[in-house]
Structure formats: C-alpha cells, structure tokens
Enzyme design. Structure first.
Site, PDB file in Angstrom:
ATOM      1  N   LYS A 165       0.863  -1.189   0.000  1.00  0.00           N
ATOM      2  CA  LYS A 165       0.000   0.000   0.000  1.00  0.00           C
ATOM      3  C   LYS A 165       0.896   1.234   0.000  1.00  0.00           C
ATOM      4  O   LYS A 165       1.511   1.568   0.999  1.00  0.00           O
ATOM      5  CB  LYS A 165      -0.893   0.045   1.246  1.00  0.00           C
ATOM      6  CG  LYS A 165      -1.840   1.243   1.224  1.00  0.00           C
ATOM      7  CD  LYS A 165      -2.288   1.675   2.593  1.00  0.00           C
ATOM      8  CE  LYS A 165      -1.752   3.003   3.065  1.00  0.00           C
ATOM      9  NZ  LYS A 165      -1.898   4.179   2.198  1.00  0.00           N
ATOM     10  N   GLU A 182       9.775   1.311  11.017  1.00  0.00           N
ATOM     11  CA  GLU A 182      10.809   2.318  10.767  1.00  0.00           C
ATOM     12  C   GLU A 182      10.116   3.664  10.930  1.00  0.00           C
ATOM     13  O   GLU A 182       9.293   4.027  10.107  1.00  0.00           O
ATOM     14  CB  GLU A 182      11.305   2.093   9.327  1.00  0.00           C
ATOM     15  CG  GLU A 182      12.546   2.808   8.977  1.00  0.00           C
ATOM     16  CD  GLU A 182      13.613   2.612   9.999  1.00  0.00           C
ATOM     17  OE1 GLU A 182      13.992   1.460  10.251  1.00  0.00           O
ATOM     18  OE2 GLU A 182      14.043   3.611  10.585  1.00  0.00           O
ATOM     19  N   CYS A 233      13.299  11.136   7.603  1.00  0.00           N
ATOM     20  CA  CYS A 233      13.385  10.706   9.007  1.00  0.00           C
ATOM     21  C   CYS A 233      14.815  10.871   9.501  1.00  0.00           C
ATOM     22  O   CYS A 233      15.054  10.952  10.696  1.00  0.00           O
ATOM     23  CB  CYS A 233      12.860   9.295   9.196  1.00  0.00           C
ATOM     24  SG  CYS A 233      13.666   8.104   8.182  1.00  0.00           S
ATOM     25  N   GLU A 288       9.578  15.609  16.315  1.00  0.00           N
ATOM     26  CA  GLU A 288       9.819  15.545  14.874  1.00  0.00           C
ATOM     27  C   GLU A 288       8.840  16.479  14.155  1.00  0.00           C
ATOM     28  O   GLU A 288       7.630  16.362  14.312  1.00  0.00           O
ATOM     29  CB  GLU A 288       9.632  14.119  14.356  1.00  0.00           C
ATOM     30  CG  GLU A 288       9.984  14.011  12.890  1.00  0.00           C
ATOM     31  CD  GLU A 288       9.939  12.592  12.360  1.00  0.00           C
ATOM     32  OE1 GLU A 288       8.922  11.910  12.582  1.00  0.00           O
ATOM     33  OE2 GLU A 288      10.917  12.178  11.708  1.00  0.00           O
TER      34      GLU A 288
HETATM   35  C1  UN1 Z   1      13.915   8.315   5.278  1.00  0.00           C
HETATM   36  O1  UN1 Z   1      13.988   9.511   5.487  1.00  0.00           O
HETATM   37  O2  UN1 Z   1      12.864   7.690   5.585  1.00  0.00           O
HETATM   38  O3  UN1 Z   1      19.831   8.311   4.689  1.00  0.00           O
HETATM   39  C2  UN1 Z   1      14.976   7.534   4.614  1.00  0.00           C
HETATM   40  C3  UN1 Z   1      19.018   8.980   4.061  1.00  0.00           C
HETATM   41  C4  UN1 Z   1      18.287   8.323   2.910  1.00  0.00           C
HETATM   42  C5  UN1 Z   1      17.117   7.561   3.393  1.00  0.00           C
HETATM   43  C6  UN1 Z   1      16.183   8.328   4.270  1.00  0.00           C
HETATM   44  N1  UN1 Z   1      19.202   7.448   2.208  1.00  0.00           N
HETATM   45  O4  UN1 Z   1      18.767  10.130   4.334  1.00  0.00           O
END
Ligand code: UN1
Length: 493
Positions: free
Chosen positions: A175, A250, A284, A385
C-alpha cells in the site's frame, strides 16, 4: 494529460471494487493533476491478499537465483528509466530532480543488492555434538508480506522492503502513500515487465484506514513492514500483536549534528544546510537539531543563517531550485504550528518562519527554510519531529553536553559529529545511542549496503537494507540429519 491508475492484483490492473478514485496533485503546483488512483477498501485488500497467498507456493518453490534474475532485470530497467522516473517523482512529491534521481538510484542499488542475494541467502553448518550427524540452518520465506510505505522516498523505501521480501520467496501486497502512488505504480510496472509471475506482487492504493488497517490485521498476512510516523507505527505494532505477526517498524527521528570547537566550520555549515533542508527537511534522517560548541556558536550561526537565506525554494523541476514544497497542506500547517510553538517557547527565530504564497509559490505548499537559535533541549521544537524545513540550534559547552543533548530525545535514528579530533569522533560514535552515525558528514545519506534503522522511538529492533533486511523477511529452520543408523540421544549419549 490526465491518467487513471488502477490497483495491481493477480497480474491485472483493476479499479477499486467500489469504482471510487482519489486525486494526486503536484505539491509545487496544485493545478497540475498527476492522476486519479483507485480509492480502495477492505474488499480490494481481500482480493490482493488472496492473490498473494495463492501465488506463494509457486514463488517459494522457484529457485532463489531465478528470483534474483527477475530482480536483476528490473534493476536494469530502472537504470534505463531513471530520468523519467525521477521526473514523475518530482511532480508528485516535490523534491528536486537531483534528489529524486537519488531516490531512484537507491531503488536501483537495493534491487541489484537483493538480486545478488538470490545466490547467497547463506545459512550455517556447525559440527554436531554427536558422531555421524550433520546439521545446518536454512532461511525460509515467511509468507505474504504487507508493506506500508511513506511519501518522502516514494520509490526507494518501497524497494527497500519489496526486493528483500521477493528474493527470499515471500509474496507481497503493498500500500503506497496516497501522496505518492505514481512512483509505486512505476516500480510495479518495472517488475511486471521483468517477468514477475502473477500474484507475486500486488498493489492496492487508498487510505490508511480503508487499506492499511485491513492489510496489517489480515489473518493471511504473516509479516508487516511499515515506514512512517511513530504514532502510526504504534498502531501497526498493536495490530500485529494478537496474531504474533512479524512486524518491522521504521519511524521518526530528531537527529543531531554536533559541531565541536575544532570543527571545520565551512563543512559543518554545508552539512547542516543539506542535512536540515534537503528534501525540505522531510526525511526521518533529517538534521533537525544542531548542537554547537559555544566557542564557535556565533560564527556557525551567522554562516548557517546566511546559507539558509540563500537557498532557492520552488518547483523541483527547475534546476536552480534547491528546496521543494512540503508534501501537502496538512504538513505545511504542521510546520507553521511548530514555528508558532517555537516562538512561544522563546526560541530565537533567526531566519524564515513563514509560508511562501506569492508569485511562483502561489499554487504550492512552500515554506521558508527556518532556523531557531538559542534553543534549550527541553523545547518542543528541539525534541519533536517536525518533518519540515525547520532546524533548532542548541548551544553546548562540551562534547559531553552535546552527547547528552543528542541522546535526550525519544528517537534514535541518526547523529553526526564535526570535529578534527579522532578521539572526540570515536567517543561520540560510541556514546550516541542511534542506529546510524556520521563523522564530518550530515545525518542523511545512508547507503543500501549497511543496515538502516534506529533505536528507541525510531524502530522496534529490526534494520532494513543490507543482509539485516533478510532477517525481517525470513525465518530460520535448523535441520539435524542423523546418518549413524542408530538412536542417538542428544545430551544423554
Ligand atoms: C527516510 O527519510 O525515511 O539516509 C529515509 C538517508 C536516505 C534515506 C532516508 N538514504 O537520508
């Protein structure tokens, strides 16, 4: 040109059972309709899971190197289509073309990596405690994998989940995020073209409540892998718990760059700009906090602010633009509300602070790169965040204090230190309780051949990418073969 896009179930493109659709628009210019996508519901999930379940025995039985070959062909198609795929992604997600090319590249890297795993998937052999007995362990697929993916890495993250799941012999129902379904449609088409048998990969578009929820709690889905907010991750975890479903999460981050008094300030400033405002802060891994030694605080802040003011915000298809829009109206409002929270908490607004709504920005969700200075680590802007172009700068007196500040949040994804002192670099590396750590580089930019994930509120102990992803999507079976021709009793004979 407007396009209508369907679900992909059992090797066929099918509209939602209800016939309903939703619109996907360009966040840099909402007058541009990217397409209409199936607004699916539980009945579509049901069909997709049934197809994935029916396809599982055949896919599992196909030798893993053959599964890998299909992935290899898919990777080659992604390489050929990289520019076009990146353009589609910039149109639906907003980040600049260089970054969407990077996103497709991550998908390519992961696809090649996992294609190679078709010929590895190593188990173990160990000597037995008894004579004439052989023992080994092998990996087995788990079954049907339900994948729920975010909008900030529209092709990379789906591939991080899909490729290990597939090469191990699982079948998949994915999804995609409702803000970026086109990139997953494109990825599915690539795999279809590469010869994936029908039912092995299925895609159902639609909302979290009508597609995500029934998928994660479905009795015939054995593993759920989710990337998104910590709040939703908790719900995924709860939905998986009653059935003891494998669950890989995650989630959020509040990553810190620590700038020491011996740091190369030019490098640190560049790193903070890229880490904080790349992808409009919507990673993230974004460097949303910078802890700066008091001795270099004034110099760092002055240069960081000047750099942020110079960033060009706009439509990511324009090669001069460095920062794209926020993904949608809701995300822009979240950013605005945090700017207000920061002001009220007494953080010093050093630059930015407003949405951009005039001229070329009139039809998109744009916000100025924003820096708060003199932040205390207790402030909400320095702990929560935000997922937008807002960075909080915190003055510190020592490496020890920077580490304490760094570790004081609920998340543990990524951290970095800028220093010329190898002792400080190693101390920070050891003491930061995060899944990823950088020296003299920002907190973003993880590569696919090292494990990716974090501690505390960021994850639930798993990692994706690298061989660690194999642990998420497989189960071990230990096998003992006794060829002595007599009963041997373990621990007794
Ligand atoms: C994310 O923000 O969910 O290391 C992943 C990084 C990228 C991946 C980010 N290669 O910033």
């Amino acid at each position: 040109m407007t396009n209508d896009f369907s679900n992909y179930i059992d090797g066929e493109w099918k509209p939602a059972a209800s016939g309903r659709t939703f619109e996907n628009r360009n966040p840099a210019d909402t007058s541009e309709l990217i397409g209409r996508f199936a607004d699916s519901g539980p009945e579509d999930v049901e069909r997709a899971v049934a197809a994935a379940r029916a396809a599982f025995p055949g896919w599992k039985a196909l030798p893993a190197p053959k599964r890998g070959e299909i992935l290899y062909r898919a990777a080659e198609t992604l390489v050929r289509g990289k520019d076009e795929l990146a353009r589609d992604m910039t149109r639906e997600m907003g980040k600049v073309l260089d970054e969407t090319r990077g996103d497709v590249q991550e998908a390519i890297d992961m696809t090649y990596y996992m294609a190679g795993e078709g010929r590895r998937q190593f188990g173990q052999t160990t000597p037995s405690e008894m004579p004439d007995k052989f023992q080994m362990s092998v990996r087995q697929p788990v079954g049907v994998a339900g994948l729920i993916t975010p909008w900030n890495f529209p092709m990379a993250i789906p591939s991080w989940k899909m490729m290990p799941a597939l090469v191990l012999g699982n079948t998949v129902v994915i999804k995609p995020a409702t803000d970026t379904p086109l990139s997953v449609v494109n990825l599915v088409k690539v795999l279809e073209q590469a010869g994936l048998p029908k039912g092995v990969l299925n895609m159902v578009t639609g909302s979290g409540s009508r597609v995500g929820s029934p998928l994660m709690s479905h009795g015939n889905v054995q593993i759920v892998s989710f990337t998104g907010s910590t709040e939703v991750g908790r719900k995924v975890s709860e939905a998986c718990a009653p059935g003891f479903k494998h669950c890989h999460l995650e989630m959020g981050g509040k990553n810190v760059i620590m700038v020491m008094d011996d740091a190369r300030i030019d490098l640190a400033v560049e790193g903070a700009l890229w880490g904080g405002f790349g992808t409009t802060g919507q990673r993230c891994t974004a460097a949303s906090r910078v802890a700066v030694h008091e001795k270099v605080y004034a110099e760092f802040v002055e240069r960081f602010v000047a750099g942020a003011r110079g960033l060009r915000v706009g439509n990511g298809l324009d090669p001069k633009v460095q920062v794209g829009p926020c993904i949608n109206a809701g995300q822009l409002e979240t950013v605005e509300s945090y700017v207000e929270i920061g002001r009220q908490e007494g953080a010093k607004l050093l630059c930015g602070g407003s949405r951009l709504a005039a001229g070329e920005h009139a039809r998109g969700f744009f916000h100025e790169p924003t820096i708060f200075g003199d932040c205390s680590p207790k402030m909400r802007v320095a702990r929560e965040e935000i997922f937008g172009p807002v960075v909080s700068v915190i003055p510190v007196r020592s490496l020890e204090e920077a580490i304490e500040v760094g570790n004081s949040v609920d998340y543990g994804l990524s951290a970095s230190v800028y220093t010329q002192d190898i002792n400080k670099a190693f101390t920070a590396m050891r003491e930061m309780y995060t899944g990823i750590f950088y020296v003299n580089a920002p907190t973003i930019g993880a590569e696919t051949h090292l494990p990716f994930g974090g501690t505390k509120g960021t994850g639930n102990g798993h990692r994706e990418a690298c061989v660690q992803a194999l642990e998420v999507f497989s189960e071990w079976k230990s096998i003992y073969i006794d060829f002595s021709g007599r009963l041997q009793r373990a621990q007794i004979d």
